[in-house]
Scaffold this motif. Sequence first.
Motif, short mmCIF file in Angstrom:
data_model
loop_
_atom_site.label_atom_id
_atom_site.label_comp_id
_atom_site.label_asym_id
_atom_site.label_seq_id
_atom_site.Cartn_x
_atom_site.Cartn_y
_atom_site.Cartn_z
N GLN A 67 0.84 -1.20 0.00
CA GLN A 67 0.00 0.00 0.00
C GLN A 67 0.87 1.25 0.00
N ILE A 68 0.34 2.32 -0.58
CA ILE A 68 1.00 3.62 -0.62
C ILE A 68 0.03 4.66 -0.06
N THR A 69 0.58 5.60 0.70
CA THR A 69 -0.19 6.76 1.14
C THR A 69 0.40 8.00 0.48
N ASP A 70 -0.47 8.86 -0.08
CA ASP A 70 0.04 10.07 -0.71
C ASP A 70 0.00 11.24 0.27
N ILE A 71 0.48 12.41 -0.17
CA ILE A 71 0.59 13.54 0.74
C ILE A 71 -0.76 14.14 1.13
N ASP A 72 -1.83 13.71 0.44
CA ASP A 72 -3.18 14.11 0.84
C ASP A 72 -3.79 13.12 1.82
N GLY A 73 -3.03 12.10 2.21
CA GLY A 73 -3.54 11.11 3.13
C GLY A 73 -4.39 10.04 2.49
N VAL A 74 -4.41 9.99 1.15
CA VAL A 74 -5.18 8.97 0.44
C VAL A 74 -4.39 7.67 0.43
N LEU A 75 -5.03 6.58 0.79
CA LEU A 75 -4.40 5.26 0.84
C LEU A 75 -4.74 4.48 -0.43
N TYR A 76 -3.73 3.86 -1.03
CA TYR A 76 -3.93 3.09 -2.26
C TYR A 76 -3.47 1.65 -2.06
N ASP A 77 -4.24 0.71 -2.61
CA ASP A 77 -3.74 -0.64 -2.82
C ASP A 77 -2.84 -0.59 -4.05
N ASP A 78 -1.58 -0.99 -3.89
CA ASP A 78 -0.58 -0.79 -4.94
C ASP A 78 -0.35 -2.07 -5.73
N PHE A 79 -0.83 -2.08 -6.96
CA PHE A 79 -0.58 -3.19 -7.88
C PHE A 79 0.39 -2.78 -8.98
N CYS A 80 0.92 -1.57 -8.87
CA CYS A 80 1.99 -1.12 -9.77
C CYS A 80 3.34 -1.53 -9.20
N LEU A 81 3.51 -1.30 -7.89
CA LEU A 81 4.73 -1.68 -7.18
C LEU A 81 5.97 -1.12 -7.86
N ALA A 82 5.88 0.21 -8.15
CA ALA A 82 6.98 0.96 -8.78
C ALA A 82 7.31 0.42 -10.16
N ASP A 83 6.32 -0.20 -10.82
CA ASP A 83 6.52 -0.82 -12.12
C ASP A 83 7.56 -1.92 -12.04
N THR A 84 7.54 -2.68 -10.94
CA THR A 84 8.27 -3.93 -10.68
C THR A 84 9.35 -3.83 -9.61
N PRO A 85 10.12 -2.73 -9.45
CA PRO A 85 11.16 -2.73 -8.42
C PRO A 85 10.67 -3.08 -7.02
N ALA A 86 9.43 -2.74 -6.67
CA ALA A 86 8.89 -3.05 -5.35
C ALA A 86 7.98 -4.28 -5.40
N MET A 87 8.28 -5.20 -6.28
CA MET A 87 7.42 -6.36 -6.51
C MET A 87 7.20 -7.19 -5.24
N PHE A 88 8.13 -7.12 -4.31
CA PHE A 88 7.99 -7.91 -3.09
C PHE A 88 7.52 -7.07 -1.90
N GLY A 89 7.09 -5.84 -2.20
CA GLY A 89 6.53 -4.98 -1.18
C GLY A 89 7.43 -3.80 -0.84
N HIS A 90 6.81 -2.73 -0.37
CA HIS A 90 7.55 -1.53 0.03
C HIS A 90 8.08 -1.70 1.46
N GLY A 91 9.27 -1.13 1.70
CA GLY A 91 9.81 -1.13 3.05
C GLY A 91 10.09 -2.51 3.58
N GLU A 92 10.53 -3.42 2.71
CA GLU A 92 10.77 -4.81 3.12
C GLU A 92 11.84 -4.81 4.23
N PRO A 93 11.54 -5.36 5.39
CA PRO A 93 12.45 -5.23 6.54
C PRO A 93 13.86 -5.76 6.29
N ALA A 94 14.01 -6.92 5.64
CA ALA A 94 15.35 -7.48 5.43
C ALA A 94 16.19 -6.57 4.56
N VAL A 95 15.58 -6.00 3.54
CA VAL A 95 16.31 -5.09 2.64
C VAL A 95 16.62 -3.79 3.37
#
Length: 455
Positions: A67-95
């Motif tokens: 999920q992504i939150t924008d600066i207006d506080g809108v929450l999105y379900d993210d199926f773009c995932l940065a056009d693939t770089p975030a394919m395994f999720g944003h803020g992955e703890p191990a990375v």
Amino acid sequence: MTPKPAHAPNLSNLLHDEAARFTAEHPRSVAMARASAEVWRGGVPMHWMGDWATPAPIFAAQGVGAQITDIDGVLYDDFCLADTPAMFGHGEPAVARAIADQALRGAGFMLPTASAVIVGRLLAERFGLPLWQTATTASDANRAAIRWARAVTGRPVILVFDGCYHGMVDDAFVALRDGQPAMKPGLLGQLQDLTATTRVVPFNDLAALEAALAPGDVAAVLAEPVMTNCGMILPEPGFHDALRAMTRAAGTLLVIDETHTISTGPGGYTGAHGLEPDVFVLGKAIAGGVPAAVWGVTAQLSARMNAAAARVGPGQSGIGTTLSGNALALAAMRAMLSEVMTEAAYGRMLAGAERLAAGLRAVIAARRVAWSVVQVGARVELVLADPPPKTAAAMRKALDAEVLAALHLWLINRGVLIAPFHTMMLVSPVTQDAAIDRLVVAVDGFAGALEGVGA
């Protein structure tokens, strides 16, 4: 019963209403866009960021999981995932841990680190090729593969498939227009006629491929195992076996670019389907969003590369960039390969993608629209044609720009992001079933809205 048309003739009212809704709900992004336009050409740091269907760019505040939150506080379900770089999720703890630890000890030294040996072994074990190099992007890796292919074969021509995606590689910006090769209009500032050294044929057309290889001047075929930049086009049964046999018979190297098709499984499409490339290219997701790419070669090709380098002698090769293989990228790759890109993670991704594909097919059946769904592992495409086209020429006819713009804006206004360029959707290991269901409901709502458009 005859399916209903995929869209009605007039979308202007729908687009107008959706644009007005976005503007009203995103006052901070709209204001930030005005400020950004004063310092960034086109209003964004990289012009693709302005390619979304929204009246103003969405300014992201944070991404957590899928999920992504924008600066207006809108929450999105993210199926773009940065056009693939975030394919395994944003803020992955191990990375995040690996990056933070390495950053404190230095981001890069122009020297290898101990992680380099571990990453090389992990790449060889996972993808089957024994010897590897790094790059900063898959574009760089593909350019290196092309240069080496020409060097070791002594041949001038590269062959690509119509509608391909290989990043910012000039040689790949050749397409078929009315059956004839032509440089793509987007290849700004290129003075040379690349059709002299790039041959292009339709994907899945073995007769055209055989004819293109026949002159014996093709150094390499650069191919996605599944076409992903012109809708999504699957290979016909037997296509890859024939491609490999033909390239070997012609003395032509085979470069497989898995930058998008790593969604297939832990070993990419190559591992899942037993492909045997001479060069394997992977970017985007390999370092969890840190700019990095890798390319691997067979032992036989490596020996030929050594011979070509020896003929030239010491000095600048013109292949590589200073930041390639930096310590930060290698630390991120090590975490990705050992802790994130696991069999279990792919199991969750593939199950979610199956759920998404099934849901979209149910919408198509219920709404009786002439659409279809194509899936490659965790990657799902909603194609505005039925059946899905098998060539880029046919797919271009289905890519209705106005309908696509309306669909993207509709989804964004309902809290869903998909890749902005066509209708590509990715499912991550942390994507929730509820998010998938929300995406399906949003597509169903769009299909329903189209029934009233122009009425």
